[in-house]
Design an enzyme around this catalytic site. Sequence first.
Site, PDB file in Angstrom:
ATOM      1  N   GLU A   1       0.809  -1.215   0.000  1.00  0.00           N
ATOM      2  CA  GLU A   1       0.000   0.000   0.000  1.00  0.00           C
ATOM      3  C   GLU A   1       0.843   1.267   0.000  1.00  0.00           C
ATOM      4  OE1 GLU A   1      -0.495  -2.543   2.034  1.00  0.00           O
ATOM      5  OE2 GLU A   1      -2.317  -3.310   1.108  1.00  0.00           O
TER       6      GLU A   1
ATOM      7  N   HIS B   1     -11.901  -5.705   8.328  1.00  0.00           N
ATOM      8  CA  HIS B   1     -12.624  -5.515   7.071  1.00  0.00           C
ATOM      9  C   HIS B   1     -13.824  -4.612   7.295  1.00  0.00           C
ATOM     10  CE1 HIS B   1     -10.270  -9.179   6.405  1.00  0.00           C
ATOM     11  NE2 HIS B   1     -10.317  -8.885   5.136  1.00  0.00           N
TER      12      HIS B   1
END
Lengths: 389, 371
Positions: free
Chosen positions: B92, B162
């Site tokens: 990322e 999540h």
Amino acid sequence: MALSRLSSRSNIISRPLSAAFRRSISTDTTPITIETSLPFTAHLCDPPSRSVESSTQELLSFFRTMALMRRMEIAADSLYKAKLIRGFCHLYDGQEAVAIGMEAAITKKDAIITAYRDHCIFLGRGGSLYEVFAELMGRQDGCSRGKGGSMHFYKKDSSFYGGHGIVGAQVPLGCGIAFAQKYSKEEAVTFAMYGDGAANQGQLFEALNISALWDLPSILVCENNHYGMGTAEWRAAKSPSYYKRGDYVPGLKVDGMDAFAVKQACKFAKEHALKNGPIILEMDTYRYHGHSMSDPGSTYRTRDEISGVRQERDPIERIKKLVLSHDLATEKELKDMEKEIRKEVDDAIAKAKDCPMPEPSELFTNVYVKGFGTESFGADRKEVKAALP
Amino acid sequence: MASLLGRFCRKLVVPGSAHGSRMTSTTACGSETVKSLNLYSAINQALHIALETDPRSYVFGEDVGFGGVFRCTTGLAERFGKNRVFNTPLCEQGIVGFGIGLAAMGNRAVVEIQFADYIYPAFDQIVNEAAKFRYRSGNQFNCGGLTIRAPYGAVGHGGHYHSQSPEAFFCHVPGIKVVIPRSPREAKGLLLSSIRDPNPVVFFEPKWLYRQAVEEVPEHDYMIPLSQAEVIREGSDITLVGWGAQLTVMEQACLDAEKEGISCELIDLKTLLPWDKETVEASVKKTGRLLISHEAPITGGFGAEISATILERCFLKLEAPVSRVCGLDTPFPLVFEPFYMPTKNKASSSSSLSSPSKNTHFLIHGFSRLL
């Protein structure tokens, strides 16, 4: 007592003389030497020998535990489809040899830390089936009290540090644990496990550099199952030779489907790490399931590939052939063992299903250390819902 | 970039000053075609249009090539080629840094972070590099072409990693914009605005709504202005402010409150940074009460900023303290998700919705009435 059948395809030594004196499922520790399937490929070090010291008891226990792990993962698959396990579930079947081989080479004082594909590692570290299924189903007797779920298994008394969701984040943590081990002169090492997807994370290289600089007893284990979720390794990495990625850190490439190769490599790595600092182990392994239960696993690889690996390289089949060719048990006895295992797993599931969910007050526990006295407010901040215990 | 805007922006939909209209607001011009789309399809359409109208725009991130884990990028690689729509390795920090560089060369980089929970390795790049580039180079360089898209928010079974709502962290950084759509129609317009905005934008998409929300979405290229909040439901007793998926929950609370005779005004903030203070202020001056709701934990959540600002601006007009109905101050839990979430009953039972002048009030019912 039926005469054992020798496996016709084995290339391992058979012992015809002792056929008449064949032991039943034995518990003695007669030493056996097993050859690994492939030689080791080394980077900046001398590879260990292909001959692995083992024993009859170890061979049988390998079979038993791997069959247990396999059965457990398949059962978790069905539970997930029955919606008893919710959230995420990443299955390890196919990779059992890594967990088993590693355990055989180390003690419970050596630490293991891994990512989210942790059910079998937890079992290998001494966790019980009941704790596994209870945690998967979010019940209070789970190993993390039902608060972690599939991705967060931990076992402190066996130095198993989990169980991490964020890819790659566990590796610097592992190196920190290794630092503590070195500091307290425990003669123990840490195995920081990660996958081929995580191998491209920057923090890994930071951790490697620090470990090498300070000679930490950390062993980075790349479980290369060749797919980072759905991305093949060659699409994500310029150099998929993960054992070489340490550059100045030595590495070893191991056939991860051969439990004995894994055992030998881990033993070698432990000795190395205690003397010379970090080393990378790349375990060439494979997972039969998709990345997680929401991934069918067949959109980025062919079914032929999966069944090919299952036929040629399945870790349990390999051990089974060894057991049969060394005459340690008959096919029937192994089948009985598998039946026993199936029952064990079913019993654990039934027991776990009866376990209650954690109390609602558990939502607030362990946010901070106990007794810290912080408050957690209710819906509109007017009313203190709980003092975080 | 301003000329690009002028050239390619054909229709501008004026946001809902629609009187008491529901979420599916009426179209501005009668002749455009609309199609019933869910959120990921609307976003997909927006990306198609963005790439079509600007040949120097790129979409990349983990797994975007085959369509992405939420199918937001389907068809893009096939249509625009692997040179413009490509997968990145799992890094990322690297992805966002790379995007900043690309944007600094005058391109539009539309970066996808697979889940907002994974955005933290890139936090340094966003806060220290992207947000401050124009400022510290004295306007010589900028990365305005950067747009970072990430699915955020609870999904029912996401657990710790999540389900997070990290918008508050980014609202604390001058130099970037934070945009959160509430529905497919909004998402398409807001995403196109974000991509074409000359500042770096972090665009959070409510993942719960990817399939659940279906709306009539115009097929043409349209943009919804940033930093303009929308009153999506008019009322006179209390103002409710929210964004993203939480608005659906709040609307339910409004309907429930209406049955008790309380008239609620619901505002969709849309852009959190910089946010439309004027609209909220005008509404609170009218109603005298404010309730803010978001999924993220209450302490330090963006509701605190709204509350403080409104207090400054509307102190004498407020009839009750500003109320915040938010997630709890715990990590996002696994099995306890229903207890953690700011549900409609929590909103309804919030003491702000009690109205002494109408002689009705909701009592705090406690956990038993959560769902």
